[in-house]
Design a protein around this motif. Structure first.
Motif, PDB file in Angstrom:
ATOM      1  N   ARG A   1       0.837  -1.211   0.000  1.00  0.00           N
ATOM      2  CA  ARG A   1       0.000   0.000   0.000  1.00  0.00           C
ATOM      3  C   ARG A   1       0.866   1.254   0.000  1.00  0.00           C
ATOM      4  NH1 ARG A   1      -3.383  -2.916   3.475  1.00  0.00           N
ATOM      5  NH2 ARG A   1      -2.600  -1.846   5.341  1.00  0.00           N
ATOM      6  N   PHE A   2       1.992   1.220   0.714  1.00  0.00           N
ATOM      7  CA  PHE A   2       2.903   2.361   0.678  1.00  0.00           C
ATOM      8  C   PHE A   2       3.330   2.649  -0.764  1.00  0.00           C
ATOM      9  CE2 PHE A   2       3.895   1.770   5.300  1.00  0.00           C
ATOM     10  CZ  PHE A   2       3.763   3.097   5.690  1.00  0.00           C
ATOM     11  N   LEU A   3       3.693   1.594  -1.483  1.00  0.00           N
ATOM     12  CA  LEU A   3       4.175   1.752  -2.859  1.00  0.00           C
ATOM     13  C   LEU A   3       3.062   2.271  -3.771  1.00  0.00           C
ATOM     14  CD1 LEU A   3       6.703   1.359  -4.547  1.00  0.00           C
ATOM     15  CD2 LEU A   3       6.005  -1.007  -4.965  1.00  0.00           C
ATOM     16  N   ILE A   4       1.867   1.750  -3.583  1.00  0.00           N
ATOM     17  CA  ILE A   4       0.718   2.188  -4.388  1.00  0.00           C
ATOM     18  C   ILE A   4       0.400   3.654  -4.102  1.00  0.00           C
ATOM     19  CG2 ILE A   4      -1.764   1.891  -4.705  1.00  0.00           C
ATOM     20  CD1 ILE A   4      -1.251  -1.157  -4.166  1.00  0.00           C
ATOM     21  N   GLN A   5       0.418   4.027  -2.831  1.00  0.00           N
ATOM     22  CA  GLN A   5       0.106   5.404  -2.465  1.00  0.00           C
ATOM     23  C   GLN A   5       1.192   6.373  -2.931  1.00  0.00           C
ATOM     24  OE1 GLN A   5      -0.603   5.123   1.758  1.00  0.00           O
ATOM     25  NE2 GLN A   5      -2.435   3.855   1.458  1.00  0.00           N
ATOM     26  N   TYR A   6       2.434   5.913  -2.898  1.00  0.00           N
ATOM     27  CA  TYR A   6       3.521   6.740  -3.424  1.00  0.00           C
ATOM     28  C   TYR A   6       3.294   7.023  -4.909  1.00  0.00           C
ATOM     29  CZ  TYR A   6       7.882   7.653  -5.831  1.00  0.00           C
ATOM     30  OH  TYR A   6       8.825   8.171  -6.682  1.00  0.00           O
ATOM     31  N   GLN A   7       3.012   5.963  -5.667  1.00  0.00           N
ATOM     32  CA  GLN A   7       2.826   6.127  -7.107  1.00  0.00           C
ATOM     33  C   GLN A   7       1.645   7.033  -7.409  1.00  0.00           C
ATOM     34  OE1 GLN A   7       5.121   4.868  -9.151  1.00  0.00           O
ATOM     35  NE2 GLN A   7       4.152   6.033 -10.786  1.00  0.00           N
ATOM     36  N   TYR A   8       0.585   6.910  -6.621  1.00  0.00           N
ATOM     37  CA  TYR A   8      -0.600   7.759  -6.830  1.00  0.00           C
ATOM     38  C   TYR A   8      -0.255   9.218  -6.543  1.00  0.00           C
ATOM     39  CZ  TYR A   8      -5.478   9.249  -6.788  1.00  0.00           C
ATOM     40  OH  TYR A   8      -6.666   9.878  -7.074  1.00  0.00           O
ATOM     41  N   ALA A   9       0.514   9.449  -5.486  1.00  0.00           N
ATOM     42  CA  ALA A   9       0.871  10.822  -5.111  1.00  0.00           C
ATOM     43  C   ALA A   9       1.683  11.502  -6.208  1.00  0.00           C
ATOM     44  CB  ALA A   9       1.642  10.826  -3.801  1.00  0.00           C
ATOM     45  N   VAL A  10       2.687  10.805  -6.756  1.00  0.00           N
ATOM     46  CA  VAL A  10       3.565  11.447  -7.742  1.00  0.00           C
ATOM     47  C   VAL A  10       2.977  11.424  -9.148  1.00  0.00           C
ATOM     48  CG1 VAL A  10       5.640  10.975  -6.391  1.00  0.00           C
ATOM     49  CG2 VAL A  10       4.919   9.343  -8.139  1.00  0.00           C
ATOM     50  N   ASN A  11       2.150  10.419  -9.446  1.00  0.00           N
ATOM     51  CA  ASN A  11       1.647  10.278 -10.813  1.00  0.00           C
ATOM     52  C   ASN A  11       0.307  10.968 -11.018  1.00  0.00           C
ATOM     53  OD1 ASN A  11       2.116   8.830 -13.480  1.00  0.00           O
ATOM     54  ND2 ASN A  11       0.070   8.110 -12.976  1.00  0.00           N
ATOM     55  N   GLU A  12      -0.605  10.792 -10.076  1.00  0.00           N
ATOM     56  CA  GLU A  12      -1.946  11.368 -10.215  1.00  0.00           C
ATOM     57  C   GLU A  12      -2.039  12.754  -9.581  1.00  0.00           C
ATOM     58  OE1 GLU A  12      -4.690  10.372 -11.822  1.00  0.00           O
ATOM     59  OE2 GLU A  12      -3.640   8.648 -12.665  1.00  0.00           O
ATOM     60  N   GLU A  13      -1.531  12.865  -8.354  1.00  0.00           N
ATOM     61  CA  GLU A  13      -1.642  14.136  -7.637  1.00  0.00           C
ATOM     62  C   GLU A  13      -0.505  15.106  -7.975  1.00  0.00           C
ATOM     63  OE1 GLU A  13      -3.949  12.603  -3.629  1.00  0.00           O
ATOM     64  OE2 GLU A  13      -1.757  12.529  -3.630  1.00  0.00           O
ATOM     65  N   LYS A  14       0.529  14.603  -8.651  1.00  0.00           N
ATOM     66  CA  LYS A  14       1.692  15.431  -9.027  1.00  0.00           C
ATOM     67  C   LYS A  14       2.304  16.109  -7.796  1.00  0.00           C
ATOM     68  CE  LYS A  14       0.507  14.475 -13.266  1.00  0.00           C
ATOM     69  NZ  LYS A  14       1.182  13.396 -14.001  1.00  0.00           N
TER      70      LYS A  14
ATOM     71  N   GLU B   1       5.234  15.652  -5.502  1.00  0.00           N
ATOM     72  CA  GLU B   1       6.504  14.970  -5.282  1.00  0.00           C
ATOM     73  C   GLU B   1       6.877  14.908  -3.808  1.00  0.00           C
ATOM     74  OE1 GLU B   1      10.756  15.145  -7.552  1.00  0.00           O
ATOM     75  OE2 GLU B   1      10.078  17.014  -6.644  1.00  0.00           O
ATOM     76  N   GLU B   2       6.624  15.985  -3.079  1.00  0.00           N
ATOM     77  CA  GLU B   2       6.991  16.009  -1.666  1.00  0.00           C
ATOM     78  C   GLU B   2       6.154  15.029  -0.855  1.00  0.00           C
ATOM     79  OE1 GLU B   2       9.646  17.449  -0.187  1.00  0.00           O
ATOM     80  OE2 GLU B   2      10.125  17.738  -2.308  1.00  0.00           O
ATOM     81  N   LYS B   3       4.887  14.906  -1.190  1.00  0.00           N
ATOM     82  CA  LYS B   3       4.038  13.912  -0.523  1.00  0.00           C
ATOM     83  C   LYS B   3       4.582  12.516  -0.781  1.00  0.00           C
ATOM     84  CE  LYS B   3      -0.723  12.172  -0.224  1.00  0.00           C
ATOM     85  NZ  LYS B   3      -2.123  12.341  -0.716  1.00  0.00           N
ATOM     86  N   GLY B   4       4.970  12.254  -2.014  1.00  0.00           N
ATOM     87  CA  GLY B   4       5.551  10.963  -2.355  1.00  0.00           C
ATOM     88  C   GLY B   4       6.821  10.702  -1.575  1.00  0.00           C
ATOM     89  N   TYR B   5       7.645  11.722  -1.434  1.00  0.00           N
ATOM     90  CA  TYR B   5       8.901  11.599  -0.684  1.00  0.00           C
ATOM     91  C   TYR B   5       8.622  11.229   0.772  1.00  0.00           C
ATOM     92  CZ  TYR B   5      13.254  13.103   1.595  1.00  0.00           C
ATOM     93  OH  TYR B   5      14.395  13.167   2.352  1.00  0.00           O
ATOM     94  N   LYS B   6       7.641  11.861   1.388  1.00  0.00           N
ATOM     95  CA  LYS B   6       7.300  11.574   2.788  1.00  0.00           C
ATOM     96  C   LYS B   6       6.782  10.138   2.938  1.00  0.00           C
ATOM     97  CE  LYS B   6       6.317  16.387   3.976  1.00  0.00           C
ATOM     98  NZ  LYS B   6       5.256  17.382   4.298  1.00  0.00           N
ATOM     99  N   ILE B   7       6.027   9.680   1.942  1.00  0.00           N
ATOM    100  CA  ILE B   7       5.538   8.297   1.972  1.00  0.00           C
ATOM    101  C   ILE B   7       6.715   7.326   1.941  1.00  0.00           C
ATOM    102  CG2 ILE B   7       4.296   6.537   0.635  1.00  0.00           C
ATOM    103  CD1 ILE B   7       2.351   8.777  -0.219  1.00  0.00           C
ATOM    104  N   LEU B   8       7.713   7.623   1.111  1.00  0.00           N
ATOM    105  CA  LEU B   8       8.891   6.750   1.019  1.00  0.00           C
ATOM    106  C   LEU B   8       9.680   6.732   2.325  1.00  0.00           C
ATOM    107  CD1 LEU B   8      10.263   7.547  -2.554  1.00  0.00           C
ATOM    108  CD2 LEU B   8       8.944   5.551  -1.833  1.00  0.00           C
TER     109      LEU B   8
END
Length: 259
Positions: A74-87, A89-96
Protein backbone atom coordinates in the motif's frame (compact mmCIF):
# COMPACT_ATOMS: atom_id res chain seq x y z
CA UNK A 1 -1.66 -19.01 -9.76
CA UNK A 2 -2.05 -15.23 -10.14
CA UNK A 3 0.53 -14.68 -7.40
CA UNK A 4 3.04 -16.96 -9.11
CA UNK A 5 2.51 -14.98 -12.31
CA UNK A 6 3.02 -11.74 -10.40
CA UNK A 7 6.37 -12.93 -9.06
CA UNK A 8 7.42 -14.03 -12.55
CA UNK A 9 6.37 -10.70 -14.04
CA UNK A 10 8.14 -8.69 -11.33
CA UNK A 11 11.36 -10.63 -11.90
CA UNK A 12 11.11 -10.08 -15.66
CA UNK A 13 10.67 -6.34 -15.06
CA UNK A 14 13.72 -6.20 -12.79
CA UNK A 15 15.67 -7.89 -15.57
CA UNK A 16 14.46 -5.17 -17.97
CA UNK A 17 12.43 -7.68 -19.97
CA UNK A 18 9.41 -5.42 -20.23
CA UNK A 19 7.47 -7.33 -22.94
CA UNK A 20 7.57 -10.52 -20.87
CA UNK A 21 6.67 -8.61 -17.70
CA UNK A 22 3.69 -7.05 -19.44
CA UNK A 23 2.41 -10.36 -20.81
CA UNK A 24 2.71 -12.24 -17.51
CA UNK A 25 1.27 -9.44 -15.38
CA UNK A 26 -1.67 -9.03 -17.76
CA UNK A 27 -2.41 -12.71 -17.18
CA UNK A 28 -2.15 -12.21 -13.42
CA UNK A 29 -4.73 -9.41 -13.31
CA UNK A 30 -6.95 -11.29 -15.72
CA UNK A 31 -7.08 -14.11 -13.18
CA UNK A 32 -7.57 -11.69 -10.28
CA UNK A 33 -8.93 -8.28 -11.24
CA UNK A 34 -8.50 -7.00 -7.67
CA UNK A 35 -4.80 -7.89 -7.44
CA UNK A 36 -3.64 -4.37 -6.60
CA UNK A 37 0.14 -4.78 -6.55
CA UNK A 38 0.06 -6.74 -9.83
CA UNK A 39 -1.81 -3.80 -11.41
CA UNK A 40 0.90 -1.46 -10.12
CA UNK A 41 3.77 -3.48 -11.58
CA UNK A 42 1.81 -3.85 -14.81
CA UNK A 43 1.67 -0.06 -14.84
CA UNK A 44 5.46 0.01 -14.45
CA UNK A 45 5.77 -2.31 -17.45
CA UNK A 46 3.41 -0.21 -19.55
CA UNK A 47 5.40 2.89 -18.60
CA UNK A 48 8.64 1.26 -19.75
CA UNK A 49 6.96 0.40 -23.06
CA UNK A 50 5.71 3.99 -23.51
CA UNK A 51 2.06 2.88 -23.27
CA UNK A 52 0.79 5.90 -21.35
CA UNK A 53 -2.98 5.33 -21.43
CA UNK A 54 -2.61 1.71 -20.32
CA UNK A 55 -0.18 2.82 -17.61
CA UNK A 56 -2.65 5.30 -16.16
CA UNK A 57 -5.43 2.71 -16.12
CA UNK A 58 -3.22 0.19 -14.34
CA UNK A 59 -2.15 2.72 -11.69
CA UNK A 60 -5.79 3.69 -11.20
CA UNK A 61 -6.82 0.07 -10.66
CA UNK A 62 -3.99 -0.47 -8.19
CA UNK A 63 -5.20 2.49 -6.13
CA UNK A 64 -8.84 1.37 -6.30
CA UNK A 65 -7.97 -2.08 -4.92
CA UNK A 66 -5.28 -1.09 -2.43
CA UNK A 67 -7.34 -2.47 0.47
CA UNK A 68 -6.52 -5.91 -0.99
CA UNK A 69 -2.78 -5.26 -0.71
CA UNK A 70 -0.31 -5.73 2.15
CA UNK A 71 0.72 -2.72 4.19
CA UNK A 72 4.12 -2.61 2.46
CA UNK A 73 2.52 -2.70 -0.97
CA UNK A 74 0.00 0.00 0.00
CA UNK A 75 2.90 2.36 0.68
CA UNK A 76 4.18 1.75 -2.86
CA UNK A 77 0.72 2.19 -4.39
CA UNK A 78 0.11 5.40 -2.47
CA UNK A 79 3.52 6.74 -3.42
CA UNK A 80 2.83 6.13 -7.11
CA UNK A 81 -0.60 7.76 -6.83
CA UNK A 82 0.87 10.82 -5.11
CA UNK A 83 3.56 11.45 -7.74
CA UNK A 84 1.65 10.28 -10.81
CA UNK A 85 -1.95 11.37 -10.22
CA UNK A 86 -1.64 14.14 -7.64
CA UNK A 87 1.69 15.43 -9.03
CA UNK A 88 2.83 15.92 -5.42
CA UNK A 89 6.50 14.97 -5.28
CA UNK A 90 6.99 16.01 -1.67
CA UNK A 91 4.04 13.91 -0.52
CA UNK A 92 5.55 10.96 -2.35
CA UNK A 93 8.90 11.60 -0.68
CA UNK A 94 7.30 11.57 2.79
CA UNK A 95 5.54 8.30 1.97
CA UNK A 96 8.89 6.75 1.02
CA UNK A 97 10.54 7.93 4.24
CA UNK A 98 7.72 6.40 6.27
CA UNK A 99 7.93 3.20 4.26
CA UNK A 100 11.69 2.99 4.78
CA UNK A 101 11.35 3.56 8.53
CA UNK A 102 8.65 0.92 8.93
CA UNK A 103 10.10 -1.62 6.50
CA UNK A 104 13.87 -1.02 6.26
CA UNK A 105 14.44 -4.23 4.28
CA UNK A 106 11.99 -3.23 1.55
CA UNK A 107 14.04 -2.62 -1.58
CA UNK A 108 11.44 -0.44 -3.30
CA UNK A 109 11.80 2.32 -0.71
CA UNK A 110 15.57 2.46 -1.18
CA UNK A 111 15.51 2.38 -4.98
CA UNK A 112 12.87 5.12 -5.18
CA UNK A 113 14.57 7.27 -2.56
CA UNK A 114 17.82 6.85 -4.48
CA UNK A 115 16.08 8.05 -7.61
CA UNK A 116 14.58 11.01 -5.75
CA UNK A 117 17.99 12.06 -4.41
CA UNK A 118 19.54 11.65 -7.88
CA UNK A 119 16.93 13.97 -9.35
CA UNK A 120 17.81 16.51 -6.65
CA UNK A 121 21.54 16.09 -7.40
CA UNK A 122 22.08 14.80 -3.86
CA UNK A 123 24.71 12.28 -4.93
CA UNK A 124 25.93 11.17 -1.50
CA UNK A 125 22.44 10.36 -0.21
CA UNK A 126 21.56 8.58 -3.48
CA UNK A 127 24.70 6.43 -3.23
CA UNK A 128 23.83 5.58 0.39
CA UNK A 129 20.38 4.31 -0.62
CA UNK A 130 21.72 2.26 -3.53
CA UNK A 131 24.49 0.75 -1.39
CA UNK A 132 21.90 -0.41 1.15
CA UNK A 133 19.93 -2.00 -1.66
CA UNK A 134 23.03 -3.67 -3.10
CA UNK A 135 23.57 -5.28 0.29
CA UNK A 136 19.92 -6.34 0.49
CA UNK A 137 20.12 -7.92 -2.96
CA UNK A 138 23.20 -9.96 -2.12
CA UNK A 139 23.74 -12.33 -5.03
CA UNK A 140 20.24 -11.91 -6.48
CA UNK A 141 19.08 -10.00 -9.56
CA UNK A 142 21.42 -7.00 -9.43
CA UNK A 143 18.94 -4.22 -10.23
CA UNK A 144 20.47 -2.02 -7.50
CA UNK A 145 24.00 -2.72 -8.71
CA UNK A 146 22.95 -1.46 -12.13
CA UNK A 147 21.43 1.71 -10.67
CA UNK A 148 24.54 2.38 -8.60
CA UNK A 149 26.69 1.90 -11.69
CA UNK A 150 24.69 4.48 -13.63
CA UNK A 151 24.92 6.92 -10.74
CA UNK A 152 28.70 6.58 -10.75
CA UNK A 153 28.64 7.08 -14.52
CA UNK A 154 26.51 10.19 -14.12
CA UNK A 155 28.96 11.81 -11.70
CA UNK A 156 31.97 10.91 -13.84
CA UNK A 157 33.39 7.99 -11.83
CA UNK A 158 33.62 5.71 -14.86
CA UNK A 159 35.96 3.12 -13.38
CA UNK A 160 33.61 2.58 -10.44
CA UNK A 161 30.70 2.37 -12.86
CA UNK A 162 32.45 -0.30 -14.91
CA UNK A 163 33.23 -2.26 -11.75
CA UNK A 164 29.54 -2.18 -10.75
CA UNK A 165 28.36 -3.26 -14.19
CA UNK A 166 30.83 -6.13 -14.34
CA UNK A 167 29.61 -7.25 -10.91
CA UNK A 168 26.06 -7.00 -12.26
CA UNK A 169 27.01 -9.14 -15.26
CA UNK A 170 28.45 -11.79 -12.94
CA UNK A 171 25.09 -11.99 -11.17
CA UNK A 172 23.19 -12.42 -14.43
CA UNK A 173 25.33 -14.32 -16.93
CA UNK A 174 23.60 -14.54 -20.28
CA UNK A 175 21.45 -11.46 -19.62
CA UNK A 176 21.39 -8.56 -22.08
CA UNK A 177 21.15 -5.57 -19.75
CA UNK A 178 24.52 -5.89 -17.97
CA UNK A 179 26.26 -6.08 -21.34
CA UNK A 180 24.36 -3.01 -22.54
CA UNK A 181 25.42 -1.13 -19.38
CA UNK A 182 29.05 -2.17 -19.83
CA UNK A 183 28.87 -1.03 -23.46
CA UNK A 184 27.55 2.39 -22.46
CA UNK A 185 30.42 2.81 -20.00
CA UNK A 186 32.99 1.90 -22.63
CA UNK A 187 31.34 4.38 -24.99
CA UNK A 188 31.66 7.18 -22.42
CA UNK A 189 35.29 6.18 -21.89
CA UNK A 190 35.88 6.56 -25.62
CA UNK A 191 36.53 2.84 -26.09
CA UNK A 192 34.28 2.53 -29.13
CA UNK A 193 35.23 -0.96 -30.29
CA UNK A 194 34.66 -2.39 -26.80
CA UNK A 195 31.31 -0.62 -26.72
CA UNK A 196 30.33 -2.03 -30.12
CA UNK A 197 31.22 -5.62 -29.16
CA UNK A 198 29.19 -5.45 -25.95
CA UNK A 199 26.17 -3.84 -27.63
CA UNK A 200 26.29 -6.57 -30.28
CA UNK A 201 26.50 -9.24 -27.57
CA UNK A 202 23.42 -7.75 -25.85
CA UNK A 203 21.49 -7.84 -29.13
CA UNK A 204 22.48 -11.43 -29.78
CA UNK A 205 20.86 -12.37 -26.48
CA UNK A 206 17.77 -10.19 -26.97
CA UNK A 207 17.26 -8.64 -30.41
CA UNK A 208 14.42 -6.47 -29.02
CA UNK A 209 16.50 -5.03 -26.17
CA UNK A 210 17.09 -1.61 -27.70
CA UNK A 211 20.88 -1.49 -27.93
CA UNK A 212 20.53 -0.77 -31.65
CA UNK A 213 19.98 2.95 -30.98
CA UNK A 214 23.31 3.34 -29.21
CA UNK A 215 25.05 1.09 -31.71
CA UNK A 216 23.74 3.23 -34.56
CA UNK A 217 25.03 6.36 -32.83
CA UNK A 218 28.54 4.93 -32.51
CA UNK A 219 28.58 3.91 -36.17
CA UNK A 220 27.51 7.47 -37.04
CA UNK A 221 30.45 8.81 -35.02
CA UNK A 222 32.65 6.53 -37.11
CA UNK A 223 30.87 7.84 -40.24
CA UNK A 224 29.75 4.34 -41.20
CA UNK A 225 26.21 5.36 -42.07
CA UNK A 226 25.21 2.11 -43.75
CA UNK A 227 25.71 0.31 -40.42
CA UNK A 228 24.00 3.19 -38.64
CA UNK A 229 20.85 2.82 -40.73
CA UNK A 230 20.97 -0.97 -40.46
CA UNK A 231 21.12 -0.69 -36.65
CA UNK A 232 18.21 1.76 -36.54
CA UNK A 233 16.10 -0.37 -38.90
CA UNK A 234 16.78 -3.36 -36.66
CA UNK A 235 15.71 -1.36 -33.61
CA UNK A 236 12.43 -0.33 -35.28
CA UNK A 237 11.76 -3.84 -36.56
CA UNK A 238 12.24 -5.43 -33.12
CA UNK A 239 10.69 -2.66 -31.00
CA UNK A 240 8.36 -4.21 -28.38
CA UNK A 241 5.73 -1.46 -28.72
CA UNK A 242 4.83 1.44 -31.06
CA UNK A 243 5.81 3.90 -28.32
CA UNK A 244 9.34 2.50 -28.31
CA UNK A 245 9.54 2.35 -32.12
CA UNK A 246 8.95 6.12 -32.13
CA UNK A 247 12.49 6.66 -30.86
CA UNK A 248 13.86 4.65 -33.76
CA UNK A 249 11.94 6.71 -36.32
CA UNK A 250 13.10 9.96 -34.69
CA UNK A 251 16.75 8.90 -34.87
CA UNK A 252 16.30 7.61 -38.41
CA UNK A 253 14.99 11.06 -39.40
CA UNK A 254 18.00 12.68 -37.73
CA UNK A 255 20.48 10.50 -39.61
CA UNK A 256 18.62 11.05 -42.88
CA UNK A 257 18.99 14.80 -42.30
CA UNK A 258 22.75 14.35 -41.81
CA UNK A 259 22.90 12.48 -45.10
Amino acid sequence: QAYDMFLQGKEAFLKFNYPEARAVLENAVELDATFAIAHLWLGFAYNALAMRDARQEAYKRAFEHQDRATEQDRFLIQYQYAVNEEKDEEKGYKILLEMKEKFPANGAAHILLGGYYEAKLMWKKAIEEYLVLVELEGNSIGFATNNLGYLYLRIGEKDKALEMFKRYASKLPGDANPLDSIAETYFQMGRLEDAISNYRAALEIRPDFGSGLALGYIYALKEDYSKTMSSIEGFIDKAPSPGIAVFGYAWKAFYCSLL
